[in-house]
Scaffold this active site. Structure first.
Site, short mmCIF file in Angstrom:
data_model
loop_
_atom_site.label_atom_id
_atom_site.label_comp_id
_atom_site.label_asym_id
_atom_site.label_seq_id
_atom_site.Cartn_x
_atom_site.Cartn_y
_atom_site.Cartn_z
N SER A 172 0.84 -1.20 0.00
CA SER A 172 0.00 0.00 0.00
C SER A 172 0.87 1.24 0.00
CB SER A 172 -0.90 0.01 1.23
OG SER A 172 -1.53 1.28 1.39
N TYR A 192 -3.03 -0.35 9.85
CA TYR A 192 -3.08 -0.75 8.44
C TYR A 192 -1.76 -0.42 7.74
CZ TYR A 192 -4.36 -0.80 3.52
OH TYR A 192 -4.38 -1.06 2.16
#
Length: 317
Positions: free
Chosen positions: A194, A209
């Protein structure tokens, strides 16, 4: 005997040296730009069938994972789909069988990556792929918080699930698939990372995350060094925003810089087997380049304000 330069000669020397360095710097920039153009638009994709006749995809019933499964099937690669919902797995499998009738086989493995222990996950994957020539593994399964929040606001069950799905599951699934690849001395492992962990200096209100995705990048770097001489290509793909359920929580939909999962998957497939860390979608790489030219303090302020506004909207509902 001594030699001396006049002030004018010295100035000429400095001017020539500066021009030479400037020219070299310009050449390096041009070469990097041409390489980016080649990689983004003209470099041919590898023949993925050479890795093996089967690919295993986690998180394959939604978003990027589902789009990647369809893209792999279009290349004639059989699929092992991993997901937690039996009904979604069956529906996705039937869609692929119907679209590519007689061209690919599809097998499903039902695993709730947030609930099973790592060793249990590994054993279930090993049983599910027994006898199959799995040449490609895509660790796509990922989980985010319900909405941006401070660490103390994250429920313990959600926090544990984030770590299990984003880190533990990928590690154990990879461990289960590696022996078969080592036996035939070829394979490709793709871990979906990500931009929250690499493109920006920090990702406030998404701490767990972003941190788990940073693990995926380092996990990939280390594995690539361990196994590249044994015929296994390991890669971490680093997308920025893609129009999936996860991103829609931030009220972001498909746009120029936010491609659909189908658009991203086409770029993703073309990159498999090349760089260890890459950003497949070309506009994401442009966006990343621009982001890195901004001051860290400005980026941190902007992201905090953006995500905090999203947090407040969700809390008011």
């Amino acid at each position: 005997m001594t030699f001396s330069r006049s002030p004018m000669e010295f100035q000429d020397f400095i001017l020539i040296a500066a021009c030479s360095l400037g020219f070299i710097s310009l050449c390096k920039t041009c070469i990097r730009f041409l390489k980016w153009v080649w990689v983004s638009f003209f470099r041919p994709a590898k023949n993925l069938n050479e890795y093996g006749s089967w690919a295993l995809v986690t998180g394959s019933t939604d978003g990027i994972g589902k789009a990647l499964a369809f893209e792999l099937a279009s290349k004639g690669i059989n699929l092992v789909l991993v997901g937690r919902s039996p009904s979604k797995l069956e529906a996705t499998s039937n869609e692929i069988r119907e679209m590519f009738a007689g061209k690919v086989d599809v097998k499903g493995i039902v695993i709730d990556l947030a609930k099973f222990s790592g060793e249990k996950i590994s054993n279930m994957v090993e049983d599910g792929i027994k006898g199959l020539d799995v040449g490609i593994l895509i660790n796509n399964a990922g989980m985010g918080s319900p909405y941006p929040m401070f660490l103390h606001e994250v429920e313990s069950e959600v926090l544990e699930s984030l770590v299990r799905v984003n880190m533990d599951a990928a590690t154990w699934v990879t461990r289960a698939v590696l022996p078969g690849m080592l036996q035939k001395k070829k394979g490709a492992i793709v871990n979906i990372g990500s931009g929250s962990s690499m493109a920006v200096p920090a990702f406030p209100l998404g701490t767990i995350y972003a941190s788990t995705k940073a693990y995926m990048a380092m996990f990939s770097r280390c594995l690539s060094l361990e196994y590249e001489k044994r015929g296994i290509d390991v890669q971490c793909q680093v997308p920025l925003f893609v129009a999936t359920k996860l991103i829609r929580r931030l009220n972001d939909t498909a746009s120029l810089f936010t491609p659909t999962a189908e658009m991203y998957s086409k770029a993703s497939i073309r990159c498999i087997g090349y760089e260890h860390i890459c950003t497949p979608y070309w506009l994401h790489s442009v966006q990343w380049f621009l982001i890195q030219r901004l001051p860290d303090a400005l980026l941190n302020w902007y992201l905090f304000e953006l995500l905090n506004k999203s947090r407040k909207r969700r809390m008011e509902k």
